[in-house]
Scaffold this active site. Structure first.
Site, PDB file in Angstrom:
ATOM      1  N   ARG A   1      29.934   9.303 -37.563  1.00 56.41           N
ATOM      2  CA  ARG A   1      29.718   7.930 -37.153  1.00 56.41           C
ATOM      3  C   ARG A   1      30.108   6.961 -38.259  1.00 56.41           C
ATOM      4  O   ARG A   1      29.914   7.256 -39.441  1.00 56.41           O
ATOM      5  CB  ARG A   1      28.225   7.716 -36.934  1.00 56.41           C
TER       6      ARG A   1
ATOM      7  N   SER B   1      26.464  15.087 -45.427  1.00 54.24           N
ATOM      8  CA  SER B   1      25.401  16.087 -45.243  1.00 54.24           C
ATOM      9  C   SER B   1      25.807  17.474 -45.710  1.00 54.24           C
ATOM     10  O   SER B   1      25.829  18.434 -44.934  1.00 54.24           O
ATOM     11  CB  SER B   1      24.977  16.098 -43.781  1.00 54.24           C
TER      12      SER B   1
ATOM     13  N   ASP C   1      21.865  13.716 -45.531  1.00 53.31           N
ATOM     14  CA  ASP C   1      21.234  13.247 -44.282  1.00 53.31           C
ATOM     15  C   ASP C   1      19.715  13.363 -44.305  1.00 53.31           C
ATOM     16  O   ASP C   1      19.011  12.539 -43.709  1.00 53.31           O
ATOM     17  CB  ASP C   1      21.821  13.949 -43.039  1.00 53.31           C
TER      18      ASP C   1
HETATM   19  C1  BG6 Z   1      21.700  12.429 -37.047  1.00 53.47           C
HETATM   20  C2  BG6 Z   1      21.840  11.825 -38.419  1.00 53.47           C
HETATM   21  O1  BG6 Z   1      20.811  11.675 -36.296  1.00 53.47           O
HETATM   22  O2  BG6 Z   1      21.228  13.743 -37.183  1.00 53.47           O
HETATM   23  C3  BG6 Z   1      22.798  12.681 -39.227  1.00 53.47           C
HETATM   24  O3  BG6 Z   1      22.277  10.519 -38.345  1.00 53.47           O
HETATM   25  C4  BG6 Z   1      22.309  14.088 -39.275  1.00 53.47           C
HETATM   26  O4  BG6 Z   1      22.899  12.173 -40.505  1.00 53.47           O
HETATM   27  C5  BG6 Z   1      22.090  14.599 -37.904  1.00 53.47           C
HETATM   28  O5  BG6 Z   1      23.223  14.895 -39.971  1.00 53.47           O
HETATM   29  C6  BG6 Z   1      21.517  15.961 -37.922  1.00 53.47           C
HETATM   30  O6  BG6 Z   1      21.464  16.503 -36.636  1.00 53.47           O
HETATM   31  P1  BG6 Z   1      22.663  17.253 -35.947  1.00 53.47           P
HETATM   32  O7  BG6 Z   1      21.990  18.022 -34.890  1.00 53.47           O
HETATM   33  O8  BG6 Z   1      23.563  16.220 -35.434  1.00 53.47           O
HETATM   34  O9  BG6 Z   1      23.272  18.134 -36.982  1.00 53.47           O
HETATM   35  C1  GLC Z   2      23.433  21.818 -44.297  1.00 52.90           C
HETATM   36  C2  GLC Z   2      23.852  21.023 -45.494  1.00 52.90           C
HETATM   37  C3  GLC Z   2      22.777  20.052 -45.869  1.00 52.90           C
HETATM   38  C4  GLC Z   2      22.376  19.230 -44.692  1.00 52.90           C
HETATM   39  C5  GLC Z   2      21.971  20.117 -43.550  1.00 52.90           C
HETATM   40  C6  GLC Z   2      21.584  19.335 -42.338  1.00 52.90           C
HETATM   41  O1  GLC Z   2      22.380  22.614 -44.696  1.00 52.90           O
HETATM   42  O2  GLC Z   2      24.135  21.873 -46.558  1.00 52.90           O
HETATM   43  O3  GLC Z   2      23.214  19.227 -46.904  1.00 52.90           O
HETATM   44  O4  GLC Z   2      21.318  18.391 -45.035  1.00 52.90           O
HETATM   45  O5  GLC Z   2      23.022  20.979 -43.259  1.00 52.90           O
HETATM   46  O6  GLC Z   2      22.641  18.587 -41.837  1.00 52.90           O
END
Ligand code: BG6
Ligand code: GLC
Ligand code: BG6
Ligand code: GLC
Length: 917
Positions: free
Chosen positions: A539, A602, A656
């Site tokens: 995003r 992340s 994240d």
């Molecule tokens: C989102 C966050 O809501 O959730 C992201 O904005 C995050 O930063 C993500 O990585 C984690 O959830 P998923 O299921 O999308 O990996």
């Molecule tokens: C993976 C990444 C970590 C992140 C997580 C959730 O473990 O290494 O940095 O926070 O995924 O997205």
């Protein structure tokens, strides 16, 4: 010569007169073809009534599901015990099915008496008697040391919800033991068997005699899909399409329905054809008002009907010169075997005389002829009625199959059918007349219904064995409390290890300082750009923070990152990201604007400051080259430069988990933990600076990105990892790494499920043993499917539909197993995640020397948000393992972009302040 002719003339005149007389007298018992067609129609309507959910409770014909789903296919095998209770004879048997790969059945049996005081006495004693007979049989056959499965043929109406259970709806025929109705006969018998300590018998199947008969005959003739009993009682079963059986879930395939047609007419539907004799017979029976159809047909009643008719005729002076004997007055004196004997082709008349004499009567030649004809009318009516109901079943079968002509076989058993000289012929003829569109073969069950019951038991025992195998696999995913406590302790140790200078470098839980030192305080303000990379969606966001009112407005756009970019070169990846930013600025009308940017990235980064982050290693689905060991902020800056279209001020790089904690911390200052249970799994929390040995200073706190996904990479949780986890790990982009994440996060749970399904299929326990191309495809089970499949509100059929959408052609049984597998895998994930979280909150409580800790966890991630049970199990586990912590879970509604912007705002302010100094 003349005399002979005269005699013959005299005799045939006599016969004609007698027959006419009887015909007139029993006019009402002779059913025309039209009447039979009408009865056939009525029975069809009754069947429908019994099958439909709304009408079943009031239906006379109960149409009971039997949970027998298929006729034998020849693969049945094993050694079984069998009981056959409810017909004219009670038998105990040992059945050996299929010897040395051949279709072959061997039976040894023993009859036991069923005295009236047993079958009409106390119910418990009846079952104890049955158990005693079984014990006696096992002893005589030297079987007591063996553990054998048992199939129980129980020829009474039972409501079943599974094969090995049946609640007696009512006794019929000669039985009327007290206190059995409305109870499960299987558990009653099981209980009675427990009195015999040396007997180890497991009742695997309860079958009606009609079902046993159908299965017996189907073993020899695969066309057999109907079973009929014309014996002491009468009844029929047939294979019905599941889609027509409202009372059982599932629409696939067929199930045998025990019609209990004996009760046809119990609601008055046959009053127009019942005669005064039927009414009288009913009043004198054990179950007045019940089994109306049966009482016009079956062996227990035919003789009695004849007796009642003869008595009435004698009383009217139409027989025996008006004389009646006391035997003729006595209930039960004429039995079905007498009727059969009187109707014998050649000896019939002589037999009739003999029988009447035995009854203390003095029959004339004319009487004998008349009595014989009474028998014929009564037994003919019986065959006609049976034929009409059977014709209705056959028509239904033909229509279910949507064929013009039906070729089918009806398996038949019962003494009336077997011993009566004309009965089978008549029945067959009428059936063929009523359903000319069916080619019916009638197959007499030579070996009773127990052979078929053994087939059902064989299938049930195979299912049971398979169930055991499935349970064995699922058990691997069940964690005991001790195991969870152990995980918690190990996680705790790893957290400490990662914080220490000397062990930090080797730690699998990396405990990365984030340089985020406080939660937002509400004074943050400004316009920021944010990137959110690494979750399900990439995003780009514009975040406007207004100070004072704690209000944030966000605009965002989701961009796709194609797989070839995720796993291409670093340059391509960052160019793509910048392209998306450019699109976004364009879209927002902000072209050329230079805004401060917070980068939610992340993945594990080693940070030396808030705006520097060296990628330690890719995780999840990313594997772009030339990035590991590089500063991702630099890479982004260079990509912006390469594009040379706009300038951005990259102020912060944020994990994240940290963004999530900040997003939630904006609302709740007690939020000092950020948790992601999404594509990946990770957690950050606020740690006291004095505990963070890698960063100078002892004052205050700093957020630590634990990167707990790497927990277990040193093998410390190998004891709970299964072969499926290993398989998933080996097939991943980063083998050997992120072992805890691979057991707990959305990207991998579906893969674990897939591996289990492959294994179960290989073992022949699923999908008919066929591993489809789809099942071989990595990643077919996304978290959203897992979540859908596990939804409680979902009917089995919907589970099947989901599986079918995934290209998995599953039966209902398959769907149940798939759902169980999903449940076991996601439950373990939630528990493991809970154990990890419990370790952190306990650490925080102890570090602060608190008796009780109140803390909020900000959570995000599709697994947590979409899965129907994950969040609950996670929370329960934390409560269980960290009872002194009062943990509030706060769902991050706005994603981590908001938090990243808040961090950027604070960093920007500090930057500004530094510059000014
Ligand atoms: C989102 C966050 O809501 O959730 C992201 O904005 C995050 O930063 C993500 O990585 C984690 O959830 P998923 O299921 O999308 O990996
Ligand atoms: C993976 C990444 C970590 C992140 C997580 C959730 O473990 O290494 O940095 O926070 O995924 O997205
Ligand atoms: C036997 C079957 O052959 O026929 C029994 O093994 C069944 O299960 C019986 O109940 C029905 O006939 P009858 O005449 O004994 O009631
Ligand atoms: C009675 C029973 C039925 C059985 C039949 C034949 O009708 O109710 O269950 O199949 O007799 O034995």
């Amino acid at each position: 010569m003349f005399a002979v002719h005269l005699m013959a003339f005299y005799f045939s005149k006599l016969k004609e007169d007698q027959i006419k007389k009887v015909d007139r007298f029993l006019y009402h018992m002779r059913l025309s073809d039209d009447t039979l067609l009408d009865i056939m129609r009525r029975f069809r309507a009754e069947m429908e009534k019994g099958l439909a959910k709304d009408t079943n409770p009031t239906a006379a014909v109960k149409m009971l599901p039997t949970f027998v789903r298929a006729i034998p296919d020849g693969s049945e095998n094993g050694e079984f015990l069998s009981l056959d209770l409810g017909g004219s004879k009670f038998r105990v048997l040992k059945v050996q099915v299929a010897e040395e790969g051949k279709r072959h059945v061997q039976m040894e049996s023993q009859f036991y008496p069923t005295p009236n005081e047993i079958i009409r006495g106390n119910g418990t004693e009846l079952f104890e008697y049955v158990a005693d007979c079984l014990a006696d049989f096992m002893k005589s056959k030297d079987l007591k040391h063996k553990k054998l499965p048992l199939g129980l043929t129980f020829s009474f109406p039972c409501r079943q919800t599974k094969l090995e259970e049946g609640v007696l709806l009512s006794w019929t025929k000669k039985f009327k033991a007290r206190g059995v109705q409305d109870t499960d006969v299987v558990s009653r018998l099981t209980k009675a068997m427990r009195r015999h300590k040396d007997m180890d018998v497991d009742i695997l199947a309860l079958v009606n005699d009609t079902v046993g008969t159908m299965m017996t005959c189907a073993y020899d003739d695969p066309y057999c899909e109907v079973g009929v009993i014309i014996g002491t009682g009468t009844n029929a079963c047939y294979m019905e399409d599941m889609s027509n059986i409202d009372l059982v879930e599932g629409d696939e395939g067929r199930m045998c329905i025990n019609t209990e047609w004996g009760a046809f007419g119990d609601d008055g539907a046959l009053e127009d054809i019942r005669t005064e004799f039927d009414r009288e017979l009913d009043l004198g029976s054990l179950n007045p008002g019940k089994q109306m159809f049966e009482k016009m047909i079956s062996g227990l009643y035919l003789g009695e009907l004849v007796r009642l008719i003869l008595l009435k005729m004698a009383k009217a002076g139409l027989l025996f010169g008006g004389e009646k004997s006391s035997a003729l007055h006595t209930k039960g004196k004429i039995e079905t075997r007498h009727v059969a004997a009187m109707e014998k082709y050649k000896e019939g008349l002589a037999n009739t005389r003999e029988i009447l004499v035995d009854l203390g009567l003095e029959p004339s030649e004319a009487d004998c002829i008349a009595v014989q004809h009474v028998c014929t009318i009564v037994s003919f009516r019986s065959a006609n009625l049976c034929a009409a109901a059977l014709a209705a079943i056959l028509t239904r079968l033909r229509e279910n199959k949507k064929v013009e002509r039906l070729r089918t076989t009806v398996g038949v058993d019962g003494t009336l059918y077997k011993i009566h000289p004309q009965y089978p012929k008549r029945l067959h003829k009428v059936v063929r007349k009523l359903v000319p569109s069916c080619d019916v073969r009638f197959l007499l069950s030579e070996s009773g219904s127990t052979k078929g019951a053994a087939m059902v038991t064989a299938v049930a025992s195979r299912v049971q064995a398979q169930r055991k195998q499935i349970d064995k696999v699922l058990a691997l995913f069940r964690l005991t409390r001790e195991q969870l406590v152990d995980v918690q302790a190990k996680m705790r140790a790893e957290l400490e290890y990662g914080l220490k200078k000397k062990s930090h470098g080797l730690a699998t839980v990396r405990m990365l300082p984030t340089y985020v030192c406080g939660l937002p305080d509400g004074t943050e303000k400004g316009k920021f750009l944010a990137l959110d990379l690494g979750g399900t969606n990439f995003r780009v966001l514009l975040v406007k923070i207004r100070s004072g009112r704690r209000s944030v407005r966000m605009y965002n756009k989701i961009f796709a990152i194609p797989l070839e970019i995720m796993q291409g070169t670093g340059e391509e990846l960052f160019d793509h990201i910048v392209q998306c930013i450019a699109d976004f600025l364009d879209y927002m009308g902000l072209k050329g604007a230079s805004l401060p940017l917070g980068f939610t990235f992340s993945f594990p980064c080693r940070q030396m400051s808030i705006d520097k982050g060296t990628l330690i290693g890719w995780t999840k689905g990313f594997k772009a080259t030339d990035c590991e060991g590089e500063d991702v902020v630099d890479m982004l800056r260079e990509a912006i430069k390469r594009r040379n279209e706009f300038d951005l001020d990259i102020v912060a790089v944020v994990n994240d988990t940290v963004g999530t904690m900040m997003t939630c911390g904006y609302e709740d200052p007690n939020c000092e933990i950020g948790l992601i249970a999404g594509t990946g799994s990770n957690m950050c929390y606020m740690e006291d600076m004095r505990n963070i040995e890698m960063v100078e200073g002892d004052e205050g706190k700093m957020c630590i990105n634990t990167e707990w996904g790497g927990f277990g990479d040193n093998g410390c949780i190998d004891d709970i990892r299964t072969r499926y986890d290993t398989e998933v790990d080996e097939g991943s982009l980063n083998p050997g790494k992120q072992r805890y994440e691979k057991m707990t996060s959305g990207m991998y749970l579906g893969e674990i499920v897939r591996q289990i399904l492959i294994d179960l299929t290989k073992q022949g326990l699923l999908f008919r043993g066929q591993i489809s191309e789809r099942l071989r495809t990595r990643g077919i089970f996304e978290t959203k499917f897992l979540s859908q499949i596990e939804s409680d509100r979902l009917a089995l059929l919907q589970v099947r539909t989901i599986l079918q959408q995934l290209g998995l052609d599953s039966t209902c049984e398959d769907s149940i197993v798939v759902k169980e597998v999903c449940g076991a895998v996601s439950r373990r994930a939630a528990q493991l995640c809970g154990a990890g979280l419990a370790a952190v909150v306990e650490k925080r409580r102890e570090d602060q020397g608190l008796e009780h800790l109140r803390i909020t966890v900000g959570v995000d991630g599709t697994l947590y948000k979409l899965h129907p049970h994950f969040s609950r199990i996670l929370q329960e586990t934390v409560k269980e393992l960290a009872p002194r912590c009062d943990v509030t879970f706060m769902l991050s509604e706005d994603g981590s972009g908001k938090g990243a912007a808040l961090i950027t705002a604070v960093a920007k302010r500090l930057q500004q302040a530094q510059k000014e100094n």
